[in-house]
Structures are given as C-alpha cells and as structure tokens.
Design a protein around this motif. Structure first.
Motif, PDB file in Angstrom:
ATOM      1  N   LEU A 177       5.098  -8.343   0.295  1.00 18.03           N
ATOM      2  CA  LEU A 177       4.604  -9.140   1.410  1.00 18.03           C
ATOM      3  C   LEU A 177       3.448  -8.434   2.123  1.00 18.03           C
ATOM      4  O   LEU A 177       2.523  -9.083   2.611  1.00 18.03           O
ATOM      5  CB  LEU A 177       5.735  -9.437   2.385  1.00 18.03           C
ATOM      6  CG  LEU A 177       6.734 -10.485   1.886  1.00 18.03           C
ATOM      7  CD1 LEU A 177       7.997 -10.484   2.746  1.00 18.03           C
ATOM      8  CD2 LEU A 177       6.098 -11.878   1.896  1.00 18.03           C
ATOM      9  N   GLU A 178       3.495  -7.125   2.161  1.00 15.03           N
ATOM     10  CA  GLU A 178       2.397  -6.356   2.746  1.00 15.03           C
ATOM     11  C   GLU A 178       1.121  -6.560   1.930  1.00 15.03           C
ATOM     12  O   GLU A 178       0.037  -6.736   2.488  1.00 15.03           O
ATOM     13  CB  GLU A 178       2.784  -4.878   2.785  1.00 15.03           C
ATOM     14  CG  GLU A 178       1.646  -3.912   3.113  1.00 15.03           C
ATOM     15  CD  GLU A 178       1.226  -3.934   4.584  1.00 15.03           C
ATOM     16  OE1 GLU A 178       0.460  -3.042   4.983  1.00 15.03           O
ATOM     17  OE2 GLU A 178       1.649  -4.845   5.323  1.00 15.03           O
ATOM     18  N   GLU A 179       1.262  -6.563   0.606  1.00 13.10           N
ATOM     19  CA  GLU A 179       0.105  -6.774  -0.262  1.00 13.10           C
ATOM     20  C   GLU A 179      -0.477  -8.171  -0.080  1.00 13.10           C
ATOM     21  O   GLU A 179      -1.684  -8.374  -0.215  1.00 13.10           O
ATOM     22  CB  GLU A 179       0.505  -6.567  -1.729  1.00 13.10           C
ATOM     23  CG  GLU A 179       0.809  -5.123  -2.087  1.00 13.10           C
ATOM     24  CD  GLU A 179       1.213  -4.970  -3.548  1.00 13.10           C
ATOM     25  OE1 GLU A 179       1.333  -6.003  -4.238  1.00 13.10           O
ATOM     26  OE2 GLU A 179       1.384  -3.818  -3.996  1.00 13.10           O
ATOM     27  N   LYS A 180       0.378  -9.154   0.213  1.00 11.96           N
ATOM     28  CA  LYS A 180      -0.072 -10.521   0.422  1.00 11.96           C
ATOM     29  C   LYS A 180      -0.700 -10.731   1.801  1.00 11.96           C
ATOM     30  O   LYS A 180      -1.285 -11.776   2.070  1.00 11.96           O
ATOM     31  CB  LYS A 180       1.107 -11.494   0.257  1.00 11.96           C
ATOM     32  CG  LYS A 180       1.579 -11.674  -1.188  1.00 11.96           C
ATOM     33  CD  LYS A 180       2.779 -12.598  -1.228  1.00 11.96           C
ATOM     34  CE  LYS A 180       3.172 -12.951  -2.648  1.00 11.96           C
ATOM     35  NZ  LYS A 180       2.182 -13.856  -3.300  1.00 11.96           N
ATOM     36  N   GLY A 181      -0.543  -9.742   2.664  1.00 12.80           N
ATOM     37  CA  GLY A 181      -1.098  -9.877   4.005  1.00 12.80           C
ATOM     38  C   GLY A 181      -0.197 -10.636   4.959  1.00 12.80           C
ATOM     39  O   GLY A 181      -0.634 -11.075   6.024  1.00 12.80           O
ATOM     40  N   ALA A 182       1.077 -10.757   4.604  1.00 12.93           N
ATOM     41  CA  ALA A 182       1.996 -11.538   5.432  1.00 12.93           C
ATOM     42  C   ALA A 182       2.158 -10.964   6.832  1.00 12.93           C
ATOM     43  O   ALA A 182       2.327 -11.718   7.804  1.00 12.93           O
ATOM     44  CB  ALA A 182       3.363 -11.626   4.746  1.00 12.93           C
ATOM     45  N   PHE A 183       2.096  -9.663   6.944  1.00 14.21           N
ATOM     46  CA  PHE A 183       2.361  -9.040   8.237  1.00 14.21           C
ATOM     47  C   PHE A 183       1.155  -9.058   9.175  1.00 14.21           C
ATOM     48  O   PHE A 183       1.209  -8.516  10.278  1.00 14.21           O
ATOM     49  CB  PHE A 183       2.873  -7.612   8.028  1.00 14.21           C
ATOM     50  CG  PHE A 183       4.178  -7.576   7.268  1.00 14.21           C
ATOM     51  CD1 PHE A 183       5.347  -8.032   7.855  1.00 14.21           C
ATOM     52  CD2 PHE A 183       4.207  -7.143   5.955  1.00 14.21           C
ATOM     53  CE1 PHE A 183       6.542  -8.036   7.157  1.00 14.21           C
ATOM     54  CE2 PHE A 183       5.402  -7.125   5.252  1.00 14.21           C
ATOM     55  CZ  PHE A 183       6.568  -7.585   5.839  1.00 14.21           C
ATOM     56  N   LEU A 184       0.082  -9.698   8.706  1.00 17.31           N
ATOM     57  CA  LEU A 184      -1.055  -9.919   9.597  1.00 17.31           C
ATOM     58  C   LEU A 184      -0.758 -11.078  10.549  1.00 17.31           C
ATOM     59  O   LEU A 184      -1.454 -11.265  11.538  1.00 17.31           O
ATOM     60  CB  LEU A 184      -2.321 -10.240   8.783  1.00 17.31           C
ATOM     61  CG  LEU A 184      -2.848  -9.118   7.875  1.00 17.31           C
ATOM     62  CD1 LEU A 184      -4.011  -9.643   7.036  1.00 17.31           C
ATOM     63  CD2 LEU A 184      -3.273  -7.912   8.704  1.00 17.31           C
ATOM     64  N   ILE A 185       0.281 -11.845  10.216  1.00 18.52           N
ATOM     65  CA  ILE A 185       0.648 -13.004  11.016  1.00 18.52           C
ATOM     66  C   ILE A 185       1.778 -12.627  11.972  1.00 18.52           C
ATOM     67  O   ILE A 185       2.824 -12.126  11.546  1.00 18.52           O
ATOM     68  CB  ILE A 185       1.110 -14.175  10.117  1.00 18.52           C
ATOM     69  CG1 ILE A 185      -0.003 -14.548   9.132  1.00 18.52           C
ATOM     70  CG2 ILE A 185       1.493 -15.378  10.968  1.00 18.52           C
ATOM     71  CD1 ILE A 185       0.414 -15.587   8.130  1.00 18.52           C
ATOM     72  N   LYS A 186       1.584 -12.881  13.236  1.00 17.74           N
ATOM     73  CA  LYS A 186       2.586 -12.578  14.241  1.00 17.74           C
ATOM     74  C   LYS A 186       3.844 -13.416  14.004  1.00 17.74           C
ATOM     75  O   LYS A 186       3.770 -14.621  13.791  1.00 17.74           O
ATOM     76  CB  LYS A 186       2.027 -12.859  15.631  1.00 17.74           C
ATOM     77  CG  LYS A 186       2.971 -12.449  16.757  1.00 17.74           C
ATOM     78  CD  LYS A 186       2.329 -12.698  18.103  1.00 17.74           C
ATOM     79  CE  LYS A 186       3.253 -12.275  19.235  1.00 17.74           C
ATOM     80  NZ  LYS A 186       2.635 -12.507  20.569  1.00 17.74           N
ATOM     81  N   GLY A 187       4.986 -12.743  14.022  1.00 13.55           N
ATOM     82  CA  GLY A 187       6.251 -13.435  13.827  1.00 13.55           C
ATOM     83  C   GLY A 187       6.833 -13.254  12.440  1.00 13.55           C
ATOM     84  O   GLY A 187       8.005 -13.570  12.197  1.00 13.55           O
ATOM     85  N   SER A 188       6.009 -12.751  11.490  1.00 13.78           N
ATOM     86  CA  SER A 188       6.490 -12.594  10.120  1.00 13.78           C
ATOM     87  C   SER A 188       7.572 -11.518  10.016  1.00 13.78           C
ATOM     88  O   SER A 188       8.527 -11.653   9.243  1.00 13.78           O
ATOM     89  CB  SER A 188       5.328 -12.261   9.184  1.00 13.78           C
ATOM     90  OG  SER A 188       4.655 -11.091   9.618  1.00 13.78           O
TER      91      SER A 188
END
Length: 222
Positions: A177-188
């Motif tokens: 998920l880090e590689e996908k950039g998921a944690f750039l979104i608040k709440g993920s």
C-alpha cells in the motif's frame, strides 16, 4: 404494371427504400429492381450515390445470382462495391419473391463509405495505445472509495481473512500500500487498521519500519 399481390410487394419495397434513405442520410442509396425487363430493371431509386437513374439495367452481380436455380438464390448482405466514379460502398441485396417463391425483383442498398475510409488510418492511430506503458486506472466518486478499493486490491492477494494475516503478511500489505501511495490519503491508516484488526499506531510502526528499510537500501546503493 403489376396488380394485386405483386403490386403490393413493389410498393412496400419503394416505401422501404425511402425510409432507409431518410434514416441513413445522403450517403445512402436504395434501388428497387423489377426483373420483368433486366435491360431497364431499375424502377425506383431513393438517394443518389451511384449516379444511376430509373431505367438503368440490372447489375452483373445480380445477373450471376439469377443464373442459379431459384431455390438457391439467396440475399447478399454487407459486401464491398465501387461505383464508376470511384465511390466505395457497403452494399446489400434483398431479393423480392411472390407468394410462390418466384424471384421477381430486388431491393439493393448502397452506402457510401469513401469518406470513412479516408479517416480510417487516422482513427486507427488515434485509438492505438502505447503497449510499453499499460496502466490500470480506476475512477471514484469519494476519497473513501479510493482507500477502500486500494486496500481491497492488496488484501485480496493473500487469500485469507485480513484479521488472520501473520505479522509478516500484515507488514507486506502495508509495504504494498505504501508503494501504491495509499498513505498519501488522509484516513487510509485508520481504515487499514480497522480492517486488519490492529491499532493505527501499529500501522504507523509498520510504516516506520518499512520506510527506514527503504532509506537504508537507498543509502546503501549510492
């Protein structure tokens, strides 16, 4: 002139010709042929693509078909033709029969596709894709949908319930998920924690571990 049934057949063919041209426009031509006189078989024409007029003779294609046994004569759909003026067309021929099955005429539709062919190469180029840069992209209505779908995509690869993942699998899920950039979104982070059955601080710990490892490998490769 025909009377009774035969007259109705040709009347229906003529009305069909008019309707087809009204529906498909000026690039469409529909001809009605009466086989009583093959030298002047064209008795009605709607539209003007081939430049023919009433009284024109039957076509060679239809003549070839008429040489067959009447029971073997079949309608000819969707074939390519070209008029003397160079117009390229898609054509179809429907043979008209009386109640006894006797072939008495034909309704022939020609559609000018010349202009379409000119744009064919341009359209093929425009509709082509770069095979070296294939990407999958989803479009969402809400941020929550983005987070949920990204998490679902990653967790579905483990083939087990999220809460049953081992420590190593949970860390791997966070890494993906880090590689996908998921944690750039608040709440993920909070959402993933609830799905995995852990606290958000645990997810933060996983993330810190992963990012530290990535920085270490980056420095080591310099």
């Amino acid at each position: 002139m025909y009377n009774g049934e035969n007259a109705q057949i040709f009347d229906h063919a003529k009305r069909t010709a008019d309707m087809l041209v009204k529906m498909f426009g000026s690039r469409c031509e529909v001809a009605v042929h009466d086989f009583k006189n093959l030298k002047k078989s064209l008795v009605y024409i709607a539209g003007n693509v081939t430049g023919r007029k009433i009284g024109s003779p039957i076509t060679d294609l239809v003549l070839t078909e008429l040489r067959k046994d009447p029971t073997e004569i079949e309608d000819i759909p969707n074939y390519k033709t070209q008029a003397k003026n160079g117009t390229v067309m898609k054509s179809s021929t429907v043979f008209l029969r009386d109640s006894n099955g006797k072939v008495m005429g034909a309704l022939c539709m020609n559609y000018d596709i010349s202009q379409m062919l000119l744009f064919e190469a341009d359209m093929k180029e425009f509709l082509s894709f770069d095979s070296n840069h294939h990407r999958s992209e989803n479009f969402y209505s809400t941020v929550q949908d983005v987070i949920q779908d990204m998490v679902d995509q990653v967790l579905s690869g483990f083939k087990k319930a999220p809460t049953q993942l081992t420590l190593e699998e949970k860390i791997e899920a966070v890494r993906l998920l880090e590689e996908k950039g998921a944690f750039l979104i608040k709440g993920s982070t909070e959402y993933l924690a609830s799905v995995l059955g852990v606290s958000k601080f645990t997810i933060y710990n996983y993330l810190n571990k992963i990012r530290t490892q990535n920085e270490y490998h980056l420095e080591d490769s310099v």
